[in-house]
Design an enzyme around this catalytic site. Structure first.
Site, PDB file in Angstrom:
ATOM      1  N   LYS A  13      -0.192  -3.513   2.094  1.00  0.00           N
ATOM      2  CA  LYS A  13       0.034  -4.158   3.396  1.00  0.00           C
ATOM      3  C   LYS A  13       1.533  -4.327   3.664  1.00  0.00           C
ATOM      4  O   LYS A  13       2.000  -4.091   4.773  1.00  0.00           O
ATOM      5  CB  LYS A  13      -0.655  -5.532   3.454  1.00  0.00           C
ATOM      6  CG  LYS A  13      -2.161  -5.485   3.262  1.00  0.00           C
ATOM      7  CD  LYS A  13      -2.827  -6.825   3.513  1.00  0.00           C
ATOM      8  CE  LYS A  13      -2.392  -7.928   2.568  1.00  0.00           C
ATOM      9  NZ  LYS A  13      -2.724  -7.685   1.155  1.00  0.00           N
ATOM     10  N   ARG A  88      -6.557 -14.881   6.517  1.00  0.00           N
ATOM     11  CA  ARG A  88      -7.155 -14.639   5.203  1.00  0.00           C
ATOM     12  C   ARG A  88      -8.515 -15.307   5.072  1.00  0.00           C
ATOM     13  O   ARG A  88      -9.151 -15.171   4.027  1.00  0.00           O
ATOM     14  CB  ARG A  88      -6.236 -15.191   4.126  1.00  0.00           C
ATOM     15  CG  ARG A  88      -5.445 -14.106   3.388  1.00  0.00           C
ATOM     16  CD  ARG A  88      -4.636 -14.795   2.338  1.00  0.00           C
ATOM     17  NE  ARG A  88      -4.165 -14.011   1.257  1.00  0.00           N
ATOM     18  CZ  ARG A  88      -2.957 -13.445   1.206  1.00  0.00           C
ATOM     19  NH1 ARG A  88      -2.159 -13.483   2.236  1.00  0.00           N
ATOM     20  NH2 ARG A  88      -2.580 -12.837   0.111  1.00  0.00           N
ATOM     21  N   ARG A 125       4.931  -3.306  -9.845  1.00  0.00           N
ATOM     22  CA  ARG A 125       5.588  -3.568  -8.546  1.00  0.00           C
ATOM     23  C   ARG A 125       6.852  -4.403  -8.741  1.00  0.00           C
ATOM     24  O   ARG A 125       6.834  -5.417  -9.422  1.00  0.00           O
ATOM     25  CB  ARG A 125       4.613  -4.306  -7.624  1.00  0.00           C
ATOM     26  CG  ARG A 125       5.257  -4.760  -6.326  1.00  0.00           C
ATOM     27  CD  ARG A 125       4.236  -5.066  -5.275  1.00  0.00           C
ATOM     28  NE  ARG A 125       3.690  -6.403  -5.391  1.00  0.00           N
ATOM     29  CZ  ARG A 125       2.899  -6.949  -4.462  1.00  0.00           C
ATOM     30  NH1 ARG A 125       2.542  -6.255  -3.387  1.00  0.00           N
ATOM     31  NH2 ARG A 125       2.434  -8.162  -4.622  1.00  0.00           N
ATOM     32  N   ARG A 158       7.205 -10.345  -8.825  1.00  0.00           N
ATOM     33  CA  ARG A 158       6.630 -11.583  -8.328  1.00  0.00           C
ATOM     34  C   ARG A 158       5.899 -12.272  -9.461  1.00  0.00           C
ATOM     35  O   ARG A 158       5.154 -11.635 -10.204  1.00  0.00           O
ATOM     36  CB  ARG A 158       5.639 -11.261  -7.206  1.00  0.00           C
ATOM     37  CG  ARG A 158       6.287 -11.230  -5.852  1.00  0.00           C
ATOM     38  CD  ARG A 158       5.350 -10.763  -4.793  1.00  0.00           C
ATOM     39  NE  ARG A 158       4.091 -11.490  -4.710  1.00  0.00           N
ATOM     40  CZ  ARG A 158       3.209 -11.325  -3.732  1.00  0.00           C
ATOM     41  NH1 ARG A 158       3.461 -10.465  -2.758  1.00  0.00           N
ATOM     42  NH2 ARG A 158       2.084 -12.000  -3.720  1.00  0.00           N
ATOM     43  N   ARG A 169      -6.343 -13.709  -7.676  1.00  0.00           N
ATOM     44  CA  ARG A 169      -6.119 -13.400  -6.259  1.00  0.00           C
ATOM     45  C   ARG A 169      -7.204 -12.452  -5.745  1.00  0.00           C
ATOM     46  O   ARG A 169      -7.636 -12.554  -4.592  1.00  0.00           O
ATOM     47  CB  ARG A 169      -4.721 -12.787  -6.071  1.00  0.00           C
ATOM     48  CG  ARG A 169      -3.607 -13.831  -6.247  1.00  0.00           C
ATOM     49  CD  ARG A 169      -2.255 -13.199  -6.511  1.00  0.00           C
ATOM     50  NE  ARG A 169      -1.771 -12.375  -5.430  1.00  0.00           N
ATOM     51  CZ  ARG A 169      -0.883 -11.388  -5.576  1.00  0.00           C
ATOM     52  NH1 ARG A 169      -0.407 -11.088  -6.773  1.00  0.00           N
ATOM     53  NH2 ARG A 169      -0.486 -10.703  -4.549  1.00  0.00           N
TER      54      ARG A 169
HETATM   55  P1  AMP Z   1       0.844 -12.345  -0.330  1.00  0.00           P
HETATM   56  O1  AMP Z   1       2.319 -12.093  -0.421  1.00  0.00           O
HETATM   57  O2  AMP Z   1       0.267 -12.009   1.009  1.00  0.00           O
HETATM   58  O3  AMP Z   1       0.086 -11.702  -1.466  1.00  0.00           O
HETATM   59  O4  AMP Z   1       0.648 -13.927  -0.481  1.00  0.00           O
HETATM   60  C1  AMP Z   1       1.069 -14.617  -1.641  1.00  0.00           C
HETATM   61  C2  AMP Z   1       0.382 -15.967  -1.728  1.00  0.00           C
HETATM   62  O5  AMP Z   1       0.741 -16.770  -0.594  1.00  0.00           O
HETATM   63  C3  AMP Z   1      -1.124 -15.928  -1.716  1.00  0.00           C
HETATM   64  O6  AMP Z   1      -1.691 -15.670  -3.002  1.00  0.00           O
HETATM   65  C4  AMP Z   1      -1.456 -17.338  -1.208  1.00  0.00           C
HETATM   66  O7  AMP Z   1      -1.259 -18.298  -2.232  1.00  0.00           O
HETATM   67  C5  AMP Z   1      -0.372 -17.560  -0.174  1.00  0.00           C
HETATM   68  N1  AMP Z   1      -0.771 -17.089   1.176  1.00  0.00           N
HETATM   69  C6  AMP Z   1      -0.203 -16.081   1.901  1.00  0.00           C
HETATM   70  N2  AMP Z   1      -0.802 -15.936   3.088  1.00  0.00           N
HETATM   71  C7  AMP Z   1      -1.778 -16.871   3.131  1.00  0.00           C
HETATM   72  C8  AMP Z   1      -2.770 -17.224   4.092  1.00  0.00           C
HETATM   73  N3  AMP Z   1      -2.893 -16.579   5.262  1.00  0.00           N
HETATM   74  N4  AMP Z   1      -3.612 -18.245   3.788  1.00  0.00           N
HETATM   75  C9  AMP Z   1      -3.511 -18.934   2.638  1.00  0.00           C
HETATM   76  N5  AMP Z   1      -2.615 -18.639   1.672  1.00  0.00           N
HETATM   77  C10 AMP Z   1      -1.749 -17.621   1.909  1.00  0.00           C
END
Ligand code: AMP
Length: 214
Positions: A13, A88, A125, A158, A169
């Site tokens: 993404k 999400r 990554r 990360r 996740r």
């Molecule tokens: P990502 O970079 O999109 O993988 O997001 C990293 C982390 O941020 C996720 O594992 C969640 O803890 C939090 N997060 C990001 N976007 C959301 C969302 N829309 N709703 C809830 N938690 C989020």
């Protein structure tokens, strides 16, 4: 164009969202990036979200809907946007509809990839600590080890890309986010893209799906 990128962690993404947003000349709004920046800056949002992000749990829906409501009200989002990582949950998708207030999404691009592929991708990554460019040590390595090709800053991993947190996740994705596939399918907005192919092919499929010239 108003587009949403859906797909499990590691489905691409961020990589494709960035490219698509640049091509469309609209902002890429990545909630994970916004939260990581807030955590690094020690803001009230960052302090409240930190434990959830580190554990790979979802931040509460109300917090996220408020965050996106504020971001989409900014002038640069008036001409469109690419959303990465939001919504999400179904509650967030309903919140997004309220925020858009009658304006429709154009596409929900569902990046489809198997769990074992993402676990293996995420362990390799690395991200630029400054511009956020994404690398993969196996499939898309930087020219110089540990250094960003685009801006020369240091690369980092990360914390939540550790295999145990990735599995968490993925479980959260299956339980809370996968229902959005049916939600957007019913709305006639879902476009499935095979995201297991090499990145150039995946982007090409995305580009054709949204009718964007090469
Ligand atoms: P990502 O970079 O999109 O993988 O997001 C990293 C982390 O941020 C996720 O594992 C969640 O803890 C939090 N997060 C990001 N976007 C959301 C969302 N829309 N709703 C809830 N938690 C989020």
């Amino acid at each position: 164009m108003r587009a949403v990128l859906l797909g499990p962690p590691g489905s691409g993404k961020g990589t494709h969202g960035r490219r698509l947003a640049e091509a469309l000349q609209v902002p890429l709004i990545a909630t994970g990036d916004i939260l990581r920046q807030a955590i690094a800056d020690g803001t009230p949002l960052g302090r409240s979200a930190e434990a959830d992000v580190q554990a790979g749990r979802l931040v509460p829906d109300a917090t996220m809907v408020e965050l996106i409501g504020g971001r989409l009200a900014a002038p640069d989002a008036a001409k469109g946007f690419v959303l990465d990582g939001f919504p999400r949950t179904v509650v967030q998708a309903e919140g997004l509809e309220r925020i858009l207030d009658g304006r429709c999404l154009d596409h929900v691009l569902n990046l489809v990839v198997a769990a074992e592929v993402v676990v293996s991708r995420l362990k390799d990554r690395w991200l630029c600590s400054s511009c956020g460019a994404i690398y993969n040590l196996v499939s898309a390595p930087p020219k110089r080890a540990g250094i960003c090709d685009r801006c020369g800053a240091a690369l980092q991993q990360r914390a939540d890309d550790q295999p145990q947190t990735v599995r968490n996740r993925l479980a959260v994705y299956d339980r809370d986010t996968a229902p959005l596939v049916t939600y957007y399918e019913r709305a006639g907005l879902l476009r499935n893209v095979d995201a297991s192919a090499p990145a150039a092919e995946v982007y090409d499929a995305i580009r054709r799906t949204v009718c964007l010239a090469a």
